[in-house]
Design a protein around this motif. Structure first.
Motif, PDB file in Angstrom:
ATOM      1  N   GLU A  29       0.844  -1.183   0.000  1.00  0.00           N
ATOM      2  CA  GLU A  29       0.000   0.000   0.000  1.00  0.00           C
ATOM      3  C   GLU A  29       0.883   1.238   0.000  1.00  0.00           C
ATOM      4  OE1 GLU A  29      -2.867   0.097   3.087  1.00  0.00           O
ATOM      5  OE2 GLU A  29      -4.093  -1.508   2.232  1.00  0.00           O
ATOM      6  N   LEU A  30       0.488   2.220  -0.793  1.00  0.00           N
ATOM      7  CA  LEU A  30       1.266   3.434  -0.958  1.00  0.00           C
ATOM      8  C   LEU A  30       0.368   4.624  -0.657  1.00  0.00           C
ATOM      9  CD1 LEU A  30       4.186   4.115  -1.968  1.00  0.00           C
ATOM     10  CD2 LEU A  30       3.135   4.651  -4.169  1.00  0.00           C
ATOM     11  N   ILE A  31       0.725   5.382   0.376  1.00  0.00           N
ATOM     12  CA  ILE A  31      -0.032   6.583   0.729  1.00  0.00           C
ATOM     13  C   ILE A  31       0.619   7.785   0.045  1.00  0.00           C
ATOM     14  CG2 ILE A  31      -0.643   8.173   2.583  1.00  0.00           C
ATOM     15  CD1 ILE A  31      -1.016   5.887   4.424  1.00  0.00           C
ATOM     16  N   GLU A  32      -0.192   8.540  -0.691  1.00  0.00           N
ATOM     17  CA  GLU A  32       0.293   9.744  -1.365  1.00  0.00           C
ATOM     18  C   GLU A  32      -0.304  10.966  -0.676  1.00  0.00           C
ATOM     19  OE1 GLU A  32      -0.616   9.509  -5.464  1.00  0.00           O
ATOM     20  OE2 GLU A  32       0.943   8.034  -5.911  1.00  0.00           O
ATOM     21  N   ILE A  33       0.563  11.854  -0.211  1.00  0.00           N
ATOM     22  CA  ILE A  33       0.124  13.089   0.448  1.00  0.00           C
ATOM     23  C   ILE A  33       0.583  14.263  -0.402  1.00  0.00           C
ATOM     24  CG2 ILE A  33       0.270  14.492   2.531  1.00  0.00           C
ATOM     25  CD1 ILE A  33       0.857  11.951   4.085  1.00  0.00           C
ATOM     26  N   GLN A  34      -0.379  15.018  -0.891  1.00  0.00           N
ATOM     27  CA  GLN A  34      -0.081  16.136  -1.778  1.00  0.00           C
ATOM     28  C   GLN A  34      -0.061  17.439  -0.989  1.00  0.00           C
ATOM     29  OE1 GLN A  34      -2.601  16.373  -5.187  1.00  0.00           O
ATOM     30  NE2 GLN A  34      -1.531  18.133  -6.073  1.00  0.00           N
ATOM     31  N   THR A  35       1.037  18.161  -1.130  1.00  0.00           N
ATOM     32  CA  THR A  35       1.168  19.486  -0.532  1.00  0.00           C
ATOM     33  C   THR A  35       1.322  20.518  -1.644  1.00  0.00           C
ATOM     34  OG1 THR A  35       3.572  19.274  -0.355  1.00  0.00           O
ATOM     35  CG2 THR A  35       2.260  18.468   1.502  1.00  0.00           C
ATOM     36  N   LYS A  36       1.506  21.770  -1.243  1.00  0.00           N
ATOM     37  CA  LYS A  36       1.675  22.814  -2.245  1.00  0.00           C
ATOM     38  C   LYS A  36       2.974  22.646  -3.017  1.00  0.00           C
ATOM     39  CE  LYS A  36      -0.995  26.306   0.256  1.00  0.00           C
ATOM     40  NZ  LYS A  36      -0.968  27.659   0.882  1.00  0.00           N
ATOM     41  N   GLU A  37       3.997  22.111  -2.347  1.00  0.00           N
ATOM     42  CA  GLU A  37       5.303  21.978  -2.978  1.00  0.00           C
ATOM     43  C   GLU A  37       5.426  20.714  -3.828  1.00  0.00           C
ATOM     44  OE1 GLU A  37       4.848  22.546   0.223  1.00  0.00           O
ATOM     45  OE2 GLU A  37       5.378  24.675   0.334  1.00  0.00           O
ATOM     46  N   ASN A  38       5.025  19.563  -3.267  1.00  0.00           N
ATOM     47  CA  ASN A  38       5.230  18.304  -3.982  1.00  0.00           C
ATOM     48  C   ASN A  38       4.283  17.232  -3.445  1.00  0.00           C
ATOM     49  OD1 ASN A  38       6.282  17.739  -1.489  1.00  0.00           O
ATOM     50  ND2 ASN A  38       8.412  17.727  -2.164  1.00  0.00           N
ATOM     51  N   VAL A  39       4.490  16.004  -3.945  1.00  0.00           N
ATOM     52  CA  VAL A  39       3.708  14.844  -3.518  1.00  0.00           C
ATOM     53  C   VAL A  39       4.672  13.847  -2.873  1.00  0.00           C
ATOM     54  CG1 VAL A  39       2.221  12.934  -4.233  1.00  0.00           C
ATOM     55  CG2 VAL A  39       2.005  15.159  -5.342  1.00  0.00           C
ATOM     56  N   THR A  40       4.390  13.463  -1.647  1.00  0.00           N
ATOM     57  CA  THR A  40       5.230  12.487  -0.950  1.00  0.00           C
ATOM     58  C   THR A  40       4.504  11.147  -0.894  1.00  0.00           C
ATOM     59  OG1 THR A  40       4.319  13.148   1.205  1.00  0.00           O
ATOM     60  CG2 THR A  40       6.318  14.262   0.453  1.00  0.00           C
ATOM     61  N   SER A  41       5.262  10.058  -1.069  1.00  0.00           N
ATOM     62  CA  SER A  41       4.696   8.708  -1.073  1.00  0.00           C
ATOM     63  C   SER A  41       5.363   7.884   0.019  1.00  0.00           C
ATOM     64  CB  SER A  41       4.900   8.038  -2.437  1.00  0.00           C
ATOM     65  OG  SER A  41       4.285   8.791  -3.461  1.00  0.00           O
ATOM     66  N   THR A  42       4.567   7.108   0.738  1.00  0.00           N
ATOM     67  CA  THR A  42       5.075   6.269   1.821  1.00  0.00           C
ATOM     68  C   THR A  42       4.448   4.883   1.728  1.00  0.00           C
ATOM     69  OG1 THR A  42       5.262   8.213   3.247  1.00  0.00           O
ATOM     70  CG2 THR A  42       5.366   6.057   4.316  1.00  0.00           C
TER      71      THR A  42
END
Length: 276
Positions: free
Chosen positions: A115-128
């Motif tokens: 499972e991959l969680i994608e968190i989108q912010t104003k600067e970029n998208v981080t995946s965990t």
């Protein structure tokens, strides 16, 4: 007519007029959308066969280019995928993607789920990576199995692929080398457990009972470091050892390791076979 009753009728009339206006606007919008859609279809249908052929040719070229890039990537990394299923859970900026993959690294096949969680912010998208389960087709590699368990605990997907690629390359190299010497020297080389095993046996045709066993292990540390280790064991009858005045048998393992350092695996094994 009562004034209140008259007002009620007027309100009802205004309400009906508003509904009629909304319905008319929806009908107009529908006609516009349908008209644009039909125009698009008509425009495509009016294209000449040559134009359609050019579009099809472009798509075929793009597909061939993509397939070529995938083939090159598989050749470089040794990793290829045969199936990929992805489902998305959640909405908005925070999404969880669940993957199921089947593939191979050289001759080793694997399946994994993560499972991959994608968190989108104003600067970029981080995946965990939050969950990771790995299934390897073969269970004979104890070191690799322990490493996989550790990779699952750490949820380190990249480390798994990197280590598996290196391990599978050495595993295939060992298989190819063992088969090569078995075919080249069938009277001397034995593979009691096949080329998949981690050792081969050299038999001395002139001295029955004399054997050299070459072990080729592929070690994997908990950190994912892959190390090939070769060693030599001797099997000499007690009667023959009486004539070994210079202790050649005792020094054989260290001599073999020196050959490995100087000439590499194939040349070192070939030298031993010629001595036999």
């Amino acid at each position: 007519m009562d004034q209140s009753l008259h007002q009620t009728y007027e309100d009802e009339i205004h309400s009906l007029q508003e509904e009629i206006r909304i319905l008319e606007q929806q009908a107009i919008d529908s006609q516009v959308y349908s008209g644009e859609f039909l125009k698009t279809i008509e425009k495509f249908s009016m294209q000449s066969p040559e134009s359609r052929k050019c579009s099809s040719t472009d798509l075929e070229e793009q597909l061939e280019q993509a397939e070529s890039q995938i083939a090159l990537l598989t050749q470089l990394t040794g990793i290829g995928f045969s199936k990929c299923i992805m489902t998305t859970i959640g909405k908005g900026n925070d999404k969880t993607k669940r993957y199921r993959l089947s593939g191979h690294s050289h001759s080793l096949h694997f399946e994994l789920e993560f499972e991959l969680i994608e968190i989108q912010t104003k600067e970029n998208v981080t995946s965990t990576v939050t969950e990771l389960n790995i299934i390897l087709e073969s269970t004979e590699f104890s070191d690799l199995s322990r490493f996989i368990s550790r990779a699952e605990e750490k949820k380190n997907l990249l480390l798994f692929f990197r280590t598996l690629s290196v391990f599978a390359k050495w595993y295939e190299n060992r298989q190819v080398t063992f088969r090569h010497f078995k075919e080249k020297y069938p009277e001397v080389v034995r593979l009691p457990e096949g080329s998949n095993a981690e050792y081969l046996v050299l038999e001395c045709t002139k001295l029955p009972g004399v054997e050299l066993k070459i072990f080729w292990k592929i070690l994997v540390s908990e950190e994912g470091v892959v190390t090939p280790v070769l060693d030599l064991l001797t099997k000499i009858p007690a009667e023959a050892l009486k004539f070994d005045k210079e202790k050649v048998v005792d020094s054989a393992p260290s001599s073999f390791r020196n050959l490995l350092r100087l000439f590499g695996i194939e040349v070192a094994i070939d030298c031993l076979i010629k001595l036999m």
